[in-house]
Design a protein around this motif. Structure first.
Motif, PDB file in Angstrom:
ATOM      1  N   PRO A  45      48.965  64.057  29.737  1.00  0.00           N
ATOM      2  CA  PRO A  45      48.065  62.990  30.195  1.00  0.00           C
ATOM      3  C   PRO A  45      48.368  62.590  31.630  1.00  0.00           C
ATOM      4  N   ILE A  46      47.295  62.265  32.365  1.00  0.00           N
ATOM      5  CA  ILE A  46      47.490  61.741  33.712  1.00  0.00           C
ATOM      6  C   ILE A  46      46.940  60.319  33.825  1.00  0.00           C
ATOM      7  N   ILE A  47      45.820  60.038  33.140  1.00  0.00           N
ATOM      8  CA  ILE A  47      45.241  58.691  33.131  1.00  0.00           C
ATOM      9  C   ILE A  47      45.120  58.214  31.687  1.00  0.00           C
ATOM     10  N   THR A  91      38.039  50.564  37.537  1.00  0.00           N
ATOM     11  CA  THR A  91      39.292  50.103  36.925  1.00  0.00           C
ATOM     12  C   THR A  91      40.405  51.111  37.188  1.00  0.00           C
ATOM     13  N   ILE A  92      40.098  52.389  37.062  1.00  0.00           N
ATOM     14  CA  ILE A  92      41.088  53.427  37.356  1.00  0.00           C
ATOM     15  C   ILE A  92      41.488  53.384  38.823  1.00  0.00           C
ATOM     16  N   VAL A  96      38.760  47.053  40.176  1.00  0.00           N
ATOM     17  CA  VAL A  96      38.469  46.054  39.146  1.00  0.00           C
ATOM     18  C   VAL A  96      39.747  45.805  38.353  1.00  0.00           C
ATOM     19  N   THR A  97      40.082  44.538  38.193  1.00  0.00           N
ATOM     20  CA  THR A  97      41.245  44.163  37.388  1.00  0.00           C
ATOM     21  C   THR A  97      40.775  43.795  35.990  1.00  0.00           C
ATOM     22  N   PHE A 104      47.474  53.256  32.809  1.00  0.00           N
ATOM     23  CA  PHE A 104      48.672  54.055  33.042  1.00  0.00           C
ATOM     24  C   PHE A 104      48.313  55.290  33.856  1.00  0.00           C
ATOM     25  N   PHE A 105      49.192  55.627  34.797  1.00  0.00           N
ATOM     26  CA  PHE A 105      49.039  56.849  35.595  1.00  0.00           C
ATOM     27  C   PHE A 105      50.312  57.663  35.428  1.00  0.00           C
ATOM     28  N   GLY A 106      50.179  58.831  34.796  1.00  0.00           N
ATOM     29  CA  GLY A 106      51.361  59.652  34.536  1.00  0.00           C
ATOM     30  C   GLY A 106      52.404  58.948  33.699  1.00  0.00           C
ATOM     31  N   GLY A 107      51.954  58.060  32.823  1.00  0.00           N
ATOM     32  CA  GLY A 107      52.870  57.346  31.934  1.00  0.00           C
ATOM     33  C   GLY A 107      53.375  56.027  32.486  1.00  0.00           C
TER      34      GLY A 107
END
Length: 397
Positions: A45-47, A91-92, A96-97, A104-107
């Motif tokens: 996973p990355i995102i 959001t990614i 946007v908060t 999560f990015f890369g965990g």
């Protein structure tokens, strides 16, 4: 064994947990299921979006939204205007908060990481090129902000121009470029910063049809060449089906289905997906027993099971899967009257009235308004779905 795309295999959503699918080709024959990077065990996973909720002015846009995207996938968020797909992208990107939930990015949790410090770049609908800078300087802009040396900048700009087929245009002003060329500059500028994820917010929407199709092919080639994750937002089903490894179909802030383009088209989970992806005849039916369904007053063998005996269901029949036969013949399972014929170039689009329900047929056979014709179906042509909140609201022409 059903091998799913990474995003599909790990998604949890309010529309239901992903179940076993049986992919078929466009005429219903069984076809191998391909994922973005092959077997699930080969993906990481990355995102990850976990329990994301977003509201604007008291109106909830995303509801308990969960999605994990694998490294190197081309994932498309597809849905109608207002479904929340651009909010997911923003959001990614950190624009946007969320009211609640985690990104999560890369965990690693990145809720508090500002956009410019995230390993993502965004290409917007209007490209946001600097009109006072030429092509070279537009592509170099982000690298200059990062303090990279000039020889490295020159090398990277040259590589990017070659990648997007703009060799020889480095010194042109962006105002001298066509829409497609401007988009390529935006792509080159984004990729020059070496993001791990590229976010694309309907970047083809302003292009004419032919150029849009050309750029669909170009984007896919670029993504395959560099191997990073692309997350693409569109309301155009053709874009989603032609470019994506994985399609995420959304409506009203929720995921309706995740799968490969072939699965999304041939195995829609509910009436919304069936209607939004391509054309569909969606009828009320009854599952008499496993592999036997009643629809339009007739009983048909099907490939579906597990709904229970005498269960109300929705039945999807794609227009291109219906064969026209002489009315009253042994092959005619259903008979109706032609009410409309439209020539589409490679086929005719025919509307047939069957006891008040308008069927669409896409065929190379011609017919005239007022003709009585028969409709022939095989088990491969019939897809059965459980009833949903969308049942009875679409699928009649």
């Amino acid at each position: 064994v059903c091998v799913k795309s990474f995003a599909e295999a790990v998604c949890i959503n309010t529309a239901g947990v992903c179940d076993s699918l049986r992919p078929r080709n466009f005429r219903g024959a069984f076809a191998p299921y391909q994922t973005a990077k092959g077997m699930l065990s080969m993906l990481k996973p990355i995102i990850t979006l976990k329990d994301i909720a977003v509201s604007f002015d008291g109106e909830q846009v995303l509801k308990n939204f969960n999605l994990t995207i694998g490294d190197g996938e081309f994932v498309t968020l597809l849905g109608p205007s207002g479904c929340g797909k651009t909010t997911v992208l923003r959001t990614i990107g950190g624009f946007v908060t969320p009211d609640s939930g985690d990104v999560f990015f890369g965990g690693e949790k990145i809720n508090d990481v500002p956009p410019h410090k995230r390993a993502v770049n965004t290409i917007f609908q209007k490209y946001a090129l600097f009109p006072h800078l030429n092509v070279y300087e537009n592509i170099a802009f982000g690298m200059r902000l990062k303090g990279k040396k000039e020889d490295e900048i020159q090398k990277t700009v040259t590589e990017m121009l070659h990648m997007v087929n703009l060799n020889g245009m480095a010194r042109r002003g962006v105002g001298q470029l066509s829409g497609g060329q401007q988009q390529r500059v935006a792509i080159a500028r984004a990729l020059a910063n070496e993001p791990k994820v590229l976010l694309l917010d309907e970047p083809l929407s302003a292009l004419d049809l032919k150029l849009r199709k050309d750029m669909q092919s170009e984007l896919k080639k670029i993504q395959q060449a560099i191997g990073i994750t692309f997350i693409f937002v569109t309301h155009d089903q053709e874009e989603a089906l032609s470019m994506s490894d994985t399609v995420v179909v959304m409506d009203k802030g929720e995921i309706q289905q995740i799968g490969s383009p072939i699965d999304i088209y041939n195995e829609p989970k509910n009436a919304f997906v069936a209607d939004f992806i391509g054309e569909s005849n969606i009828l009320d039916g009854t599952m008499i027993d496993d592999y036997l369904v009643e629809v339009a007053g007739q009983r048909f063998k099907s490939l579906d099971s597990g709904f229970g005996r005498m269960a109300p269901v929705d039945v999807v029949i794609r227009p291109e899967d219906i064969d026209i036969v002489p009315t009253g013949s042994a092959a005619a399972h259903i008979n109706g009257e032609v009410t409309s014929v439209t020539f589409k170039g490679v086929h005719y689009e025919i509307i047939v009235d069957v006891d008040g329900f308008k069927w669409m047929i896409q065929t190379t056979d011609s017919a005239a308004v007022g003709d009585r014709i028969g409709l022939a179906l095989t088990p491969d042509d019939i897809h059965v779905m459980a009833k949903s909140v969308y049942s009875g609201t679409m699928g009649d022409y």
